[in-house]
Design a protein around this motif. Sequence first.
Motif, PDB file in Angstrom:
ATOM      1  N   LEU A 285       0.831  -1.208   0.000  1.00 53.32           N
ATOM      2  CA  LEU A 285       0.000   0.000   0.000  1.00 53.32           C
ATOM      3  C   LEU A 285       0.868   1.262   0.000  1.00 53.32           C
ATOM      4  CD1 LEU A 285      -2.799  -1.013   2.545  1.00 53.32           C
ATOM      5  CD2 LEU A 285      -2.965  -0.938   0.045  1.00 53.32           C
ATOM      6  N   ALA A 286       2.007   1.201   0.688  1.00 53.28           N
ATOM      7  CA  ALA A 286       2.910   2.351   0.718  1.00 53.28           C
ATOM      8  C   ALA A 286       3.429   2.667  -0.679  1.00 53.28           C
ATOM      9  CB  ALA A 286       4.073   2.083   1.666  1.00 53.28           C
ATOM     10  N   LYS A 287       3.703   1.633  -1.476  1.00 53.51           N
ATOM     11  CA  LYS A 287       4.175   1.858  -2.843  1.00 53.51           C
ATOM     12  C   LYS A 287       3.084   2.501  -3.687  1.00 53.51           C
ATOM     13  CE  LYS A 287       7.414  -2.013  -2.743  1.00 53.51           C
ATOM     14  NZ  LYS A 287       7.716  -3.371  -3.264  1.00 53.51           N
ATOM     15  N   LEU A 288       1.857   2.034  -3.547  1.00 52.42           N
ATOM     16  CA  LEU A 288       0.749   2.657  -4.272  1.00 52.42           C
ATOM     17  C   LEU A 288       0.576   4.110  -3.845  1.00 52.42           C
ATOM     18  CD1 LEU A 288      -1.926  -0.198  -4.101  1.00 52.42           C
ATOM     19  CD2 LEU A 288      -0.601   0.492  -6.105  1.00 52.42           C
ATOM     20  N   ARG A 289       0.724   4.360  -2.542  1.00 50.36           N
ATOM     21  CA  ARG A 289       0.580   5.712  -2.018  1.00 50.36           C
ATOM     22  C   ARG A 289       1.708   6.614  -2.518  1.00 50.36           C
ATOM     23  NH1 ARG A 289      -0.169   4.182   2.676  1.00 50.36           N
ATOM     24  NH2 ARG A 289       1.949   4.334   3.490  1.00 50.36           N
ATOM     25  N   ASP A 290       2.941   6.130  -2.473  1.00 54.03           N
ATOM     26  CA  ASP A 290       4.087   6.920  -2.918  1.00 54.03           C
ATOM     27  C   ASP A 290       4.011   7.230  -4.407  1.00 54.03           C
ATOM     28  OD1 ASP A 290       5.133   6.960  -0.373  1.00 54.03           O
ATOM     29  OD2 ASP A 290       6.508   5.282  -0.706  1.00 54.03           O
ATOM     30  N   ASN A 291       3.356   6.354  -5.170  1.00 56.73           N
ATOM     31  CA  ASN A 291       3.209   6.569  -6.608  1.00 56.73           C
ATOM     32  C   ASN A 291       1.970   7.389  -6.954  1.00 56.73           C
ATOM     33  OD1 ASN A 291       5.532   5.135  -7.176  1.00 56.73           O
ATOM     34  ND2 ASN A 291       4.470   3.184  -7.377  1.00 56.73           N
ATOM     35  N   GLY A 292       1.296   7.905  -5.926  1.00 56.60           N
ATOM     36  CA  GLY A 292       0.174   8.807  -6.149  1.00 56.60           C
ATOM     37  C   GLY A 292      -1.098   8.136  -6.625  1.00 56.60           C
ATOM     38  N   LEU A 293      -1.226   6.824  -6.402  1.00 55.78           N
ATOM     39  CA  LEU A 293      -2.389   6.093  -6.881  1.00 55.78           C
ATOM     40  C   LEU A 293      -3.474   5.953  -5.824  1.00 55.78           C
ATOM     41  CD1 LEU A 293      -0.462   3.315  -8.826  1.00 55.78           C
ATOM     42  CD2 LEU A 293      -1.529   5.370  -9.759  1.00 55.78           C
ATOM     43  N   ILE A 294      -3.090   6.034  -4.564  1.00 53.89           N
ATOM     44  CA  ILE A 294      -4.062   5.984  -3.468  1.00 53.89           C
ATOM     45  C   ILE A 294      -3.678   7.027  -2.426  1.00 53.89           C
ATOM     46  CG2 ILE A 294      -4.521   3.521  -3.825  1.00 53.89           C
ATOM     47  CD1 ILE A 294      -2.848   2.986  -1.278  1.00 53.89           C
ATOM     48  N   ARG A 295      -4.589   7.290  -1.497  1.00 55.03           N
ATOM     49  CA  ARG A 295      -4.307   8.199  -0.390  1.00 55.03           C
ATOM     50  C   ARG A 295      -4.848   7.568   0.878  1.00 55.03           C
ATOM     51  NH1 ARG A 295      -7.132  12.435  -1.896  1.00 55.03           N
ATOM     52  NH2 ARG A 295      -8.964  12.003  -0.618  1.00 55.03           N
ATOM     53  N   SER A 296      -4.071   7.652   1.942  1.00 53.20           N
ATOM     54  CA  SER A 296      -4.527   7.141   3.233  1.00 53.20           C
ATOM     55  C   SER A 296      -5.275   8.229   3.978  1.00 53.20           C
ATOM     56  CB  SER A 296      -3.331   6.672   4.073  1.00 53.20           C
ATOM     57  OG  SER A 296      -2.703   5.560   3.462  1.00 53.20           O
ATOM     58  N   VAL A 297      -6.469   7.921   4.439  1.00 54.07           N
ATOM     59  CA  VAL A 297      -7.302   8.868   5.177  1.00 54.07           C
ATOM     60  C   VAL A 297      -7.627   8.248   6.525  1.00 54.07           C
ATOM     61  CG1 VAL A 297      -9.461  10.142   5.230  1.00 54.07           C
ATOM     62  CG2 VAL A 297      -8.278   9.779   3.052  1.00 54.07           C
ATOM     63  N   GLN A 298      -7.268   8.952   7.580  1.00 52.65           N
ATOM     64  CA  GLN A 298      -7.499   8.424   8.922  1.00 52.65           C
ATOM     65  C   GLN A 298      -8.984   8.123   9.136  1.00 52.65           C
ATOM     66  OE1 GLN A 298      -5.972  10.899  12.037  1.00 52.65           O
ATOM     67  NE2 GLN A 298      -6.217   9.339  13.612  1.00 52.65           N
ATOM     68  N   GLY A 299      -9.252   6.906   9.544  1.00 57.75           N
ATOM     69  CA  GLY A 299     -10.620   6.496   9.793  1.00 57.75           C
ATOM     70  C   GLY A 299     -11.359   5.995   8.569  1.00 57.75           C
ATOM     71  N   SER A 300     -10.745   6.169   7.381  1.00 55.78           N
ATOM     72  CA  SER A 300     -11.402   5.732   6.141  1.00 55.78           C
ATOM     73  C   SER A 300     -10.582   4.728   5.350  1.00 55.78           C
ATOM     74  CB  SER A 300     -11.707   6.950   5.246  1.00 55.78           C
ATOM     75  OG  SER A 300     -12.584   7.832   5.897  1.00 55.78           O
ATOM     76  N   GLY A 301      -9.373   4.443   5.780  1.00 55.98           N
ATOM     77  CA  GLY A 301      -8.535   3.494   5.060  1.00 55.98           C
ATOM     78  C   GLY A 301      -7.849   4.127   3.866  1.00 55.98           C
ATOM     79  N   SER A 302      -7.709   3.354   2.780  1.00 56.57           N
ATOM     80  CA  SER A 302      -7.014   3.810   1.571  1.00 56.57           C
ATOM     81  C   SER A 302      -8.030   4.184   0.494  1.00 56.57           C
ATOM     82  CB  SER A 302      -6.079   2.715   1.054  1.00 56.57           C
ATOM     83  OG  SER A 302      -5.073   2.420   1.999  1.00 56.57           O
ATOM     84  N   ILE A 303      -7.944   5.416  -0.002  1.00 56.48           N
ATOM     85  CA  ILE A 303      -8.856   5.931  -1.011  1.00 56.48           C
ATOM     86  C   ILE A 303      -8.162   5.924  -2.366  1.00 56.48           C
ATOM     87  CG2 ILE A 303     -10.319   7.860  -1.695  1.00 56.48           C
ATOM     88  CD1 ILE A 303     -11.076   6.545   0.966  1.00 56.48           C
ATOM     89  N   VAL A 304      -8.844   5.449  -3.393  1.00 57.94           N
ATOM     90  CA  VAL A 304      -8.280   5.359  -4.741  1.00 57.94           C
ATOM     91  C   VAL A 304      -8.244   6.735  -5.392  1.00 57.94           C
ATOM     92  CG1 VAL A 304      -8.577   4.376  -7.046  1.00 57.94           C
ATOM     93  CG2 VAL A 304      -9.078   2.990  -5.013  1.00 57.94           C
TER      94      VAL A 304
END
Length: 247
Positions: free
Chosen positions: A59-78
């Motif tokens: 998930l960190a790789k997806l996040r670092d590549n700008g494909l997802i965002r982590s939102v506190q309380g909501s998990g990972s958003i596409v």
Amino acid sequence: MMNDTTFETLPGRRRSDVVYKTLLDRLYSGQYARFSRLPTERELTEEFDVSRPVIRNALAKLRDNGLIRSVQGSGSIVLYEHARGDDASAGQVSIGDFQKCFEFRVLVEQEAAFLAAKHCDRAALDVIRQNIDEVDRYVQRGEYRIGKSFDFHRAIAMASENPFIVQALDRVQDFIGFKIYIARSMSLPNPVERLALINGEHSAILSLIERREGEEARALMRSHIERARDLFLGCLPLEVVSDREGR
């Protein structure tokens, strides 16, 4: 749940790569819509039959590549948007589009390097150096994070003290083809070795900027981006390319 014996015997980092690429393919196929939530870490650990650190690394790789965002309380958003139907992008990008993106980057970023050598102060140089040091730590750990590498280019734009250059790079990052470039770069040969080479070139560009050698910094930035273009286009998977000029 994945119970494949080969998968089970892979080391943790390699498992993380498999999970990452599986999730990446789902994003490209539109299985996960933009602004939807990915399955929870718990759900993914159960599906892939791996530990939470493996899932978090993917998930960190997806996040670092700008494909997802982590939102506190909501998990990972596409964040990745899969276009459908006859949309101009058709969810894919032509070779010509990739080439034009790189041409634009050369045009803008070579001047950013020149202006950075002319205008930047110690604080701006420190930000650039911090990015190089951060990427070097990834290399030392054997991790590939090209999304972090692009932060170097934005730091150069900031150092140019020209807000229009910064805005131009932000537009590049919003281009769907750039997101494909960032995500697919992991599939190119020897990713960690390439990241080390890229970071070495970044360090050389910074040295020229520090010495106020603007023309030299401009030339090296140009060749740096052109090399990245040639490598990427030469290895571009055919399945992600739709050459609309031939239609």
